[in-house]
Design a protein around this motif. Structure first.
Motif, PDB file in Angstrom:
ATOM      1  N   SER A 211       0.679  -1.418   0.582  1.00  0.00           N
ATOM      2  CA  SER A 211       0.406   0.016  -0.298  1.00  0.00           C
ATOM      3  C   SER A 211       0.834   1.333   0.040  1.00  0.00           C
ATOM      4  O   SER A 211       0.849   2.459  -0.454  1.00  0.00           O
ATOM      5  CB  SER A 211      -1.216  -0.313   0.992  1.00  0.00           C
ATOM      6  OG  SER A 211      -1.779  -1.556   1.163  1.00  0.00           O
ATOM      7  N   VAL A 250      -6.838   2.611   1.649  1.00  0.00           N
ATOM      8  CA  VAL A 250      -5.973   1.100   1.284  1.00  0.00           C
ATOM      9  C   VAL A 250      -5.942   0.133   2.089  1.00  0.00           C
ATOM     10  O   VAL A 250      -6.081   0.105   3.812  1.00  0.00           O
ATOM     11  CB  VAL A 250      -4.373   1.517   1.375  1.00  0.00           C
ATOM     12  CG1 VAL A 250      -3.523   2.883  -0.364  1.00  0.00           C
ATOM     13  CG2 VAL A 250      -3.941   2.464   2.406  1.00  0.00           C
ATOM     14  N   SER A 252      -4.176  -2.580   3.984  1.00  0.00           N
ATOM     15  CA  SER A 252      -2.809  -3.621   3.497  1.00  0.00           C
ATOM     16  C   SER A 252      -2.798  -4.814   4.514  1.00  0.00           C
ATOM     17  O   SER A 252      -2.425  -5.117   5.618  1.00  0.00           O
ATOM     18  CB  SER A 252      -2.122  -2.551   4.438  1.00  0.00           C
ATOM     19  OG  SER A 252      -1.698  -1.330   4.307  1.00  0.00           O
TER      20      SER A 252
END
Ligand code: SAM
Ligand code: SF4
Ligand code: SF4
Length: 338
Positions: A211, A250, A252
């Motif tokens: 990410s 994002v 991750s």
């Protein structure tokens, strides 16, 4: 001690899918020889609603319908109507959401909304038609998913989240075009690290785009700044465009595990409860349901299971040999849902 409240239940409605995404149901593995579950093995809508009711009575606030492709489940609207009636102990309605590949959304958005569905998340890995067709494994055109997004938005679902799984060498060149396309629109794009779920996708660490790299690549063109999570335990890290063009997320799961905050349980299509996406085995609730157990007995079994869970696969993966998936047998994403 991991004191993680159970707030979130993901229910897989089918192990079948009309896509063969390379990272989830690769065609080499999920072909005509693959044995999908038989109809009788599936939990029926009454059984699903009963389990949901028990979980809601014990703290679950959010239910997400998934799969396989949940919109392939016949009469899904009837199930949504049943789930939409459920109330939390303090009298509130549930947060009822669905994750879909979007292929049937244009056709179904209206009936889903009318049945009481509140939110949809749509998976979209590329805007480039060739890349999209290659990634979904069945030559499905991206235009049809984009049409589904438009219809869902016009129907009043919003803000709609879009999930893009990034696989290096496959669609990472689409990171910036996707960000640019959805900047300033009502859609919230989230980039997901390619995970080592299941045993069929031949996962390799060097195909994961961290990410941090996704953020760096986007910010080089459109500056970003980090923002606070909406709530504790949110899996997506949020970033916003400094020019006011909205936000991205994002997720991750590989490079920054969030096991410590993991508040979700997963119910498979045939009623097996998993307390971790990477679990090798689960707890058969269908046997309890069909074996004549009372709601209290089922609640006692599941709350014991949740209280004693020690799952932290992602943390352990990061701590073990870098670049390798665990050798343990794992369940497929299409069976348990994302
Ligand atoms: N078929 C629906 C869809 O694609 O949205 C729902 C089920 S799918 C298993 C749920 C989510 O899991 C999707 O957003 C998909 O992209 C994600 N997913 C599947 N395999 C994955 C993998 N290996 N790594 C990361 N995400 C994955
Ligand atoms: Fe099907 Fe969703 Fe898996 Fe793709 S990610 S193969 S659409 S279940
Ligand atoms: Fe939750 Fe398991 Fe994922 Fe950790 S690895 S965040 S425990 S599902």
């Amino acid at each position: 001690m991991l004191a993680r409240p159970l707030q979130d239940l993901r229910i897989s409605l089918t192990d079948r899918c009309n896509f063969r995404c390379v990272y989830c149901m690769p065609e080499e593995f999920f072909n005509k020889d693959y044995e999908f579950l038989s109809r009788g093995a599936l939990l029926n809508f009454e059984e699903i609603t009963r389990i949901a009711r028990i979980f809601v009575a014990h703290g679950v606030r959010k239910i997400r319908l998934t799969g396989g492709e949940p919109l392939l489940r016949k009469h899904i609207e009837n199930l949504i109507e049943m789930l939409a009636q459920l109330k939390t102990p303090d009298g509130r309605g549930l947060d009822l959401a669905l994750t879909t590949n979007g292929s049937l959304l244009a056709k179904k958005a209206r009936s889903l909304k009318d049945a009481g569905l509140q939110r949809v998340t749509v998976s979209l890995d590329s805007l480039d038609d060739d890349t999209f067709r290659r990634m979904n494994g069945v030559d499905f055109p991206v235009a049809q998913v984009l049409r589904g997004l438009e219809v869902a938005h016009a129907t009043g679902f919003g803000p709609i989240k879009l999930n893009m799984v990034v696989k290096r060498g496959m669609n990472d060149q689409e990171i910036v075009p996707m960000a640019r396309h959805f900047k300033g629109t009502p859609f919230i794009l989230r980039f997901i690290e390619y995970m080592d779920v299941g045993a069929s996708n031949d996962w390799k660490m060097d195909e994961v785009v961290p990410s941090s790299e996704v953020v760096r690549r986007i910010a080089a063109h459109m500056p970003l700044e980090a923002i606070e999570p909406n709530h504790a335990g949110e899996t997506a890290e949020r970033w916003r465009y400094t020019d006011g063009g909205g936000e991205i997320g994002v997720i991750s799961s590989v490079t920054q595990s969030f096991c410590r905050d993991c508040t979700r349980a997963r119910l498979s299509t045939e009623g097996v409860l998993y307390t971790c996406l990477f679990a090798a085995s689960g707890h058969d609730l269908r046997a309890l349901l069909r074996g004549g157990n009372t709601d209290q007995e089922i609640a006692a079994a599941t709350s014991h299971l949740w209280r004693t869970r020690t799952d932290r696969y992602s943390e352990l993966r990061s701590a073990s040999t870098p670049g390798t998936a665990s050798a343990a047998r794992k369940i497929e994403m299409s069976y348990i849902g994302g």
